[in-house]
Scaffold this motif. Sequence first.
Motif, PDB file in Angstrom:
ATOM      1  N   ARG A 113       0.833  -1.208   0.000  1.00  0.00           N
ATOM      2  CA  ARG A 113       0.000   0.000   0.000  1.00  0.00           C
ATOM      3  C   ARG A 113       0.861   1.248   0.000  1.00  0.00           C
ATOM      4  O   ARG A 113       1.885   1.323   0.664  1.00  0.00           O
ATOM      5  N   GLU A 117      -2.862   5.338   0.483  1.00  0.00           N
ATOM      6  CA  GLU A 117      -3.768   4.227   0.804  1.00  0.00           C
ATOM      7  C   GLU A 117      -3.781   3.955   2.302  1.00  0.00           C
ATOM      8  O   GLU A 117      -4.841   3.672   2.879  1.00  0.00           O
ATOM      9  N   ALA A 121      -7.016   4.246   4.654  1.00  0.00           N
ATOM     10  CA  ALA A 121      -7.432   3.140   5.517  1.00  0.00           C
ATOM     11  C   ALA A 121      -7.676   3.650   6.938  1.00  0.00           C
ATOM     12  O   ALA A 121      -8.623   3.218   7.613  1.00  0.00           O
ATOM     13  N   ARG A 124     -11.029   5.563   6.969  1.00  0.00           N
ATOM     14  CA  ARG A 124     -12.161   4.633   7.041  1.00  0.00           C
ATOM     15  C   ARG A 124     -12.307   4.049   8.448  1.00  0.00           C
ATOM     16  O   ARG A 124     -13.421   3.946   8.980  1.00  0.00           O
ATOM     17  N   TYR A 184     -20.329   4.577  -4.738  1.00  0.00           N
ATOM     18  CA  TYR A 184     -20.222   4.849  -3.308  1.00  0.00           C
ATOM     19  C   TYR A 184     -20.812   6.218  -2.963  1.00  0.00           C
ATOM     20  O   TYR A 184     -21.509   6.358  -1.953  1.00  0.00           O
ATOM     21  N   ALA A 250     -18.854  -0.851   1.454  1.00  0.00           N
ATOM     22  CA  ALA A 250     -17.536  -0.560   2.027  1.00  0.00           C
ATOM     23  C   ALA A 250     -16.581  -0.102   0.931  1.00  0.00           C
ATOM     24  O   ALA A 250     -16.207  -0.903   0.063  1.00  0.00           O
ATOM     25  N   ARG A 251     -16.213   1.159   0.990  1.00  0.00           N
ATOM     26  CA  ARG A 251     -15.245   1.685   0.022  1.00  0.00           C
ATOM     27  C   ARG A 251     -13.850   1.304   0.469  1.00  0.00           C
ATOM     28  O   ARG A 251     -13.425   1.627   1.575  1.00  0.00           O
ATOM     29  N   THR A 252     -13.100   0.619  -0.407  1.00  0.00           N
ATOM     30  CA  THR A 252     -11.728   0.242  -0.082  1.00  0.00           C
ATOM     31  C   THR A 252     -10.789   1.382  -0.417  1.00  0.00           C
ATOM     32  O   THR A 252     -11.164   2.371  -1.047  1.00  0.00           O
ATOM     33  N   THR A 253      -9.523   1.241   0.003  1.00  0.00           N
ATOM     34  CA  THR A 253      -8.526   2.264  -0.292  1.00  0.00           C
ATOM     35  C   THR A 253      -7.931   2.105  -1.670  1.00  0.00           C
ATOM     36  O   THR A 253      -7.178   2.953  -2.141  1.00  0.00           O
ATOM     37  N   GLU A 254      -8.231   0.999  -2.377  1.00  0.00           N
ATOM     38  CA  GLU A 254      -7.612   0.759  -3.671  1.00  0.00           C
ATOM     39  C   GLU A 254      -8.046   1.762  -4.727  1.00  0.00           C
ATOM     40  O   GLU A 254      -7.330   2.012  -5.683  1.00  0.00           O
ATOM     41  N   ASP A 255      -9.251   2.357  -4.546  1.00  0.00           N
ATOM     42  CA  ASP A 255      -9.748   3.258  -5.585  1.00  0.00           C
ATOM     43  C   ASP A 255      -9.106   4.636  -5.518  1.00  0.00           C
ATOM     44  O   ASP A 255      -9.473   5.515  -6.273  1.00  0.00           O
TER      45      ASP A 255
END
Length: 259
Positions: A113, A117, A121, A124, A184, A250-255
């Motif tokens: 990461r 990212e 994280a 979130r 999202y 759940a929005r991930t940090t990858e985007d």
Amino acid sequence: MVELFQVLGGIAGFGGVALGVLYLLYRDLVRDIIRRRMFRTLTSGQATALFGAVVVLAFAVAILGIFATLAESKSVRQFVVLVGMLLLFLLAVLLITVRTVTGQAARAKDGGRSPAERSLAAVRRHVEGGEPDQAERALDASRLARDSSVFWYWKARIALTRDNLDVASGYVEEALKLDGRDPYSIALKIELLLLANDPDRRDRAARLSEESTGLSGELDAWLRQLRAEGMFGGGVRTRTGLEARCPLPARTTEDVHAE
């Protein structure tokens, strides 16, 4: 000493050309293309390697120019200057290589990461833990661009954590201006409309849910859950109750790199 300055003056033209090339590459490639567009899809190590390649190219132009100038010269002092320039060039290449390798190793240790990212994280985690102040600091640390829909999405989530629905609605509208098809942000807008506990806004939420069906499987599953729980019907909705029965996707940090 005078001879040394004469040597340096003789190669200054090629050095000037190299500096000019470096400036043009930075202005047109690094600043405008890499920073504004490509940095959003590259990791920090990739971006460092790319800029390092630009620096190496600029130095290569200078070295070739020096070789061309000194090809017919037999001066020992000129030879020393050339060797010094070559050593500086090799040192720059070595430093860039070490920086890239160590950066990749550090990212591998952290699960690959990037710093952005990791910061998202943390955002979130604090949002889900009901800690808006810590989430705000983590979002600032992420250094996300203000023209990123992800930035405004998390601003809206932080405002919602503070139960400030009007501010959250303004932020989510900013996110949708930047990316009107972000599932999202759409889900968050629907939740905010439902939490207003106003019949007109509830109807708007229902219409938006119909218009947004098919954008993503995750959003569709959430919308089906809302309908199954009767969230578009009458009654008072609270954030705690709504999210307990229908948690936001759940929005991930990858985007962060997809912006």
